[in-house]
Design a protein around this motif. Structure first.
Motif, PDB file in Angstrom:
ATOM      1  N   ARG A   1       0.823  -1.208   0.000  1.00  0.00           N
ATOM      2  CA  ARG A   1       0.000   0.000   0.000  1.00  0.00           C
ATOM      3  C   ARG A   1       0.860   1.263   0.000  1.00  0.00           C
ATOM      4  NH1 ARG A   1      -5.255  -0.431   0.625  1.00  0.00           N
ATOM      5  NH2 ARG A   1      -5.387   1.729   1.354  1.00  0.00           N
ATOM      6  N   LEU A   2       1.961   1.242   0.728  1.00  0.00           N
ATOM      7  CA  LEU A   2       2.833   2.414   0.768  1.00  0.00           C
ATOM      8  C   LEU A   2       3.464   2.689  -0.594  1.00  0.00           C
ATOM      9  CD1 LEU A   2       4.629   1.893   4.205  1.00  0.00           C
ATOM     10  CD2 LEU A   2       2.966   3.669   3.631  1.00  0.00           C
ATOM     11  N   ARG A   3       3.745   1.643  -1.349  1.00  0.00           N
ATOM     12  CA  ARG A   3       4.358   1.826  -2.667  1.00  0.00           C
ATOM     13  C   ARG A   3       3.363   2.326  -3.709  1.00  0.00           C
ATOM     14  NH1 ARG A   3       8.384  -3.198  -3.879  1.00  0.00           N
ATOM     15  NH2 ARG A   3       8.568  -2.048  -5.844  1.00  0.00           N
ATOM     16  N   HIS A   4       2.072   2.294  -3.382  1.00  0.00           N
ATOM     17  CA  HIS A   4       1.052   2.804  -4.297  1.00  0.00           C
ATOM     18  C   HIS A   4       0.436   4.097  -3.800  1.00  0.00           C
ATOM     19  CE1 HIS A   4      -0.122  -0.133  -7.604  1.00  0.00           C
ATOM     20  NE2 HIS A   4       0.991  -0.604  -7.109  1.00  0.00           N
ATOM     21  N   TYR A   5       0.963   4.634  -2.711  1.00  0.00           N
ATOM     22  CA  TYR A   5       0.418   5.876  -2.159  1.00  0.00           C
ATOM     23  C   TYR A   5       1.474   6.961  -2.256  1.00  0.00           C
ATOM     24  CZ  TYR A   5      -1.677   9.189   1.091  1.00  0.00           C
ATOM     25  OH  TYR A   5      -2.209  10.320   1.658  1.00  0.00           O
TER      26      TYR A   5
ATOM     27  N   VAL B   1       1.900  10.234   4.662  1.00  0.00           N
ATOM     28  CA  VAL B   1       1.246   9.215   5.474  1.00  0.00           C
ATOM     29  C   VAL B   1       0.917   9.821   6.831  1.00  0.00           C
ATOM     30  CG1 VAL B   1       1.434   6.916   6.471  1.00  0.00           C
ATOM     31  CG2 VAL B   1       2.524   7.412   4.275  1.00  0.00           C
ATOM     32  N   VAL B   2      -0.356  10.140   7.036  1.00  0.00           N
ATOM     33  CA  VAL B   2      -0.785  10.743   8.297  1.00  0.00           C
ATOM     34  C   VAL B   2      -1.697   9.809   9.081  1.00  0.00           C
ATOM     35  CG1 VAL B   2      -0.557  13.090   7.443  1.00  0.00           C
ATOM     36  CG2 VAL B   2      -2.710  11.882   7.101  1.00  0.00           C
ATOM     37  N   LEU B   3      -2.200   8.770   8.438  1.00  0.00           N
ATOM     38  CA  LEU B   3      -3.068   7.800   9.094  1.00  0.00           C
ATOM     39  C   LEU B   3      -2.460   6.418   8.958  1.00  0.00           C
ATOM     40  CD1 LEU B   3      -6.478   9.086   7.665  1.00  0.00           C
ATOM     41  CD2 LEU B   3      -5.540   9.591   9.922  1.00  0.00           C
ATOM     42  N   GLY B   4      -3.170   5.419   9.456  1.00  0.00           N
ATOM     43  CA  GLY B   4      -2.738   4.056   9.226  1.00  0.00           C
ATOM     44  C   GLY B   4      -2.775   3.733   7.745  1.00  0.00           C
ATOM     45  N   CYS B   5      -1.913   2.819   7.306  1.00  0.00           N
ATOM     46  CA  CYS B   5      -1.820   2.550   5.871  1.00  0.00           C
ATOM     47  C   CYS B   5      -3.126   2.002   5.314  1.00  0.00           C
ATOM     48  CB  CYS B   5      -0.673   1.579   5.594  1.00  0.00           C
ATOM     49  SG  CYS B   5      -0.914  -0.068   6.277  1.00  0.00           S
ATOM     50  N   ALA B   6      -3.953   1.390   6.144  1.00  0.00           N
ATOM     51  CA  ALA B   6      -5.232   0.869   5.665  1.00  0.00           C
ATOM     52  C   ALA B   6      -6.221   1.983   5.369  1.00  0.00           C
ATOM     53  CB  ALA B   6      -5.824  -0.094   6.691  1.00  0.00           C
ATOM     54  N   ASP B   7      -6.005   3.167   5.946  1.00  0.00           N
ATOM     55  CA  ASP B   7      -6.912   4.298   5.737  1.00  0.00           C
ATOM     56  C   ASP B   7      -6.482   5.191   4.582  1.00  0.00           C
ATOM     57  OD1 ASP B   7      -8.513   3.564   7.940  1.00  0.00           O
ATOM     58  OD2 ASP B   7      -7.089   4.514   9.308  1.00  0.00           O
ATOM     59  N   GLN B   8      -5.308   4.936   4.012  1.00  0.00           N
ATOM     60  CA  GLN B   8      -4.822   5.763   2.911  1.00  0.00           C
ATOM     61  C   GLN B   8      -5.407   5.259   1.594  1.00  0.00           C
ATOM     62  OE1 GLN B   8      -3.123   8.353   3.638  1.00  0.00           O
ATOM     63  NE2 GLN B   8      -2.424   7.907   5.704  1.00  0.00           N
TER      64      GLN B   8
ATOM     65  N   CYS C   1      -5.564   4.312  -2.113  1.00  0.00           N
ATOM     66  CA  CYS C   1      -4.552   4.031  -3.125  1.00  0.00           C
ATOM     67  C   CYS C   1      -5.078   2.949  -4.058  1.00  0.00           C
ATOM     68  CB  CYS C   1      -3.228   3.598  -2.490  1.00  0.00           C
ATOM     69  SG  CYS C   1      -3.299   2.034  -1.601  1.00  0.00           S
ATOM     70  N   VAL C   2      -4.428   2.825  -5.194  1.00  0.00           N
ATOM     71  CA  VAL C   2      -4.788   1.787  -6.157  1.00  0.00           C
ATOM     72  C   VAL C   2      -4.334   0.435  -5.612  1.00  0.00           C
ATOM     73  CG1 VAL C   2      -4.444   0.933  -8.498  1.00  0.00           C
ATOM     74  CG2 VAL C   2      -4.618   3.394  -8.083  1.00  0.00           C
ATOM     75  N   ARG C   3      -5.228  -0.530  -5.629  1.00  0.00           N
ATOM     76  CA  ARG C   3      -4.897  -1.851  -5.095  1.00  0.00           C
ATOM     77  C   ARG C   3      -3.959  -2.594  -6.040  1.00  0.00           C
ATOM     78  NH1 ARG C   3      -9.764  -3.537  -4.337  1.00  0.00           N
ATOM     79  NH2 ARG C   3      -9.996  -4.845  -6.175  1.00  0.00           N
TER      80      ARG C   3
ATOM     81  N   SER D   1      10.993   3.638  -4.474  1.00  0.00           N
ATOM     82  CA  SER D   1      10.371   2.326  -4.671  1.00  0.00           C
ATOM     83  C   SER D   1       9.396   2.385  -5.837  1.00  0.00           C
ATOM     84  CB  SER D   1       9.635   1.894  -3.398  1.00  0.00           C
ATOM     85  OG  SER D   1      10.535   1.784  -2.317  1.00  0.00           O
ATOM     86  N   GLU D   2       9.475   1.406  -6.711  1.00  0.00           N
ATOM     87  CA  GLU D   2       8.588   1.365  -7.869  1.00  0.00           C
ATOM     88  C   GLU D   2       7.216   0.838  -7.471  1.00  0.00           C
ATOM     89  OE1 GLU D   2      10.337  -0.888 -10.959  1.00  0.00           O
ATOM     90  OE2 GLU D   2      12.069   0.447 -11.219  1.00  0.00           O
ATOM     91  N   ALA D   3       6.211   1.297  -8.204  1.00  0.00           N
ATOM     92  CA  ALA D   3       4.848   0.828  -7.955  1.00  0.00           C
ATOM     93  C   ALA D   3       4.704  -0.624  -8.403  1.00  0.00           C
ATOM     94  CB  ALA D   3       3.845   1.709  -8.690  1.00  0.00           C
ATOM     95  N   LEU D   4       3.791  -1.330  -7.768  1.00  0.00           N
ATOM     96  CA  LEU D   4       3.551  -2.731  -8.095  1.00  0.00           C
ATOM     97  C   LEU D   4       2.505  -2.844  -9.201  1.00  0.00           C
ATOM     98  CD1 LEU D   4       3.405  -4.101  -4.433  1.00  0.00           C
ATOM     99  CD2 LEU D   4       5.364  -4.116  -5.985  1.00  0.00           C
ATOM    100  N   VAL D   5       2.335  -4.048  -9.705  1.00  0.00           N
ATOM    101  CA  VAL D   5       1.347  -4.298 -10.760  1.00  0.00           C
ATOM    102  C   VAL D   5      -0.054  -4.106 -10.192  1.00  0.00           C
ATOM    103  CG1 VAL D   5       0.415  -6.035 -12.342  1.00  0.00           C
ATOM    104  CG2 VAL D   5       2.882  -5.898 -11.940  1.00  0.00           C
ATOM    105  N   VAL D   6      -0.884  -3.400 -10.929  1.00  0.00           N
ATOM    106  CA  VAL D   6      -2.257  -3.131 -10.485  1.00  0.00           C
ATOM    107  C   VAL D   6      -3.060  -4.426 -10.485  1.00  0.00           C
ATOM    108  CG1 VAL D   6      -4.374  -1.856 -10.996  1.00  0.00           C
ATOM    109  CG2 VAL D   6      -2.144  -0.776 -11.345  1.00  0.00           C
ATOM    110  N   ASP D   7      -3.899  -4.568  -9.488  1.00  0.00           N
ATOM    111  CA  ASP D   7      -4.730  -5.757  -9.361  1.00  0.00           C
ATOM    112  C   ASP D   7      -5.775  -5.803 -10.469  1.00  0.00           C
ATOM    113  OD1 ASP D   7      -5.971  -8.030  -8.274  1.00  0.00           O
ATOM    114  OD2 ASP D   7      -7.360  -6.776  -7.142  1.00  0.00           O
TER     115      ASP D   7
END
Length: 220
Positions: A108-112, A116-123, A125-127, A179-185
């Motif tokens: 999630r961090l690599r797609h945001y 980061v001001v909240l938990g990573c689950a609240d940010q 971003c593209v899955r 860090s590079e972005a990961l492949v989109v789901d």
């Protein structure tokens, strides 16, 4: 292949009952949490697509899309087996569970891109494909059965164990620069396609004229 898939989803959505499963879903605690992947493996194609086919709509998708869905299913089963392996031991099981949570955080961090001001689950971003696989394994029925191990993981992380969002409320991983972005789901893409398909084909130009015009934004 994505254009072909979009056309198939649009025709399927034109059927009012096109996205209703043919089997009844049991109302029990051990029910499998539905995802776009699992749902598309159960939906029959609309008669507007094929009057002869009685198979699931997954079978008529382009080969590349089917390969992504098949890869997700294989990796999900493999990762779930690592989490729920018998005679694994409580400590090692907790270590694997925490490793999966760290993988979700990093994905999630690599797609945001924002701060980061909240938990990573609240940010928002593209899955990514990695996140989809790991999350599905973590919240699987088999994984949820090991409640004691998950409870211990939550205690170590200083979080609650009532949901995955709670477990990720205090992230232990940090974003690394460059860090590079990961492949989109693929299921994320399918969901976005369905959102676009659900947009009306025509819009009202003005309340006074009461005339409909083609919604060009949808086609863009």
């Amino acid at each position: 292949d994505l254009f072909i898939t979009s056309d198939l989803l649009e025709v399927q959505s034109a059927d009012r009952t096109g996205w209703f499963p043919t089997r009844d879903i049991p109302s029990t605690d051990d029910v499998e949490i539905q995802t776009m992947y699992s749902h598309i493996l159960e939906i029959e194609p609309s008669s507007m697509i094929s009057e002869l086919s009685q198979d699931v709509i997954y079978r008529i998708l382009p080969p590349s899309i089917r390969s992504c869905i098949r890869a997700y299913t294989i990796l999900r089963k493999w990762l779930t087996s690592k989490l729920v392996a018998p005679r694994l031991g409580l400590r090692l099981r907790q270590k694997r569970m925490d490793f999966c949570l760290r993988a979700i955080e990093i994905a999630r961090l690599r797609h945001y891109n924002g701060p980061v001001v909240l938990g990573c689950a609240d940010q928002p971003c593209v899955r990514s494909f990695v996140e989809a696989v790991v999350v599905s394994a973590v919240i699987s029925v088999e994984s949820r059965m090991h409640h004691r191990a998950w409870q211990n993981v939550a205690v170590v992380r200083g979080a609650q164990c009532d949901s995955l969002t709670s477990l990720l409320s205090r992230p232990t991983s940090q974003r690394r620069p460059g860090s590079e972005a990961l492949v989109v789901d693929m299921s994320w893409l399918l969901e976005r396609m369905l959102e676009i398909v659900s947009i009306p084909n025509a819009v009202t130009s003005s309340p006074e004229d009461n005339q409909n015009i083609i919604n060009l934004d949808k086609r863009r």
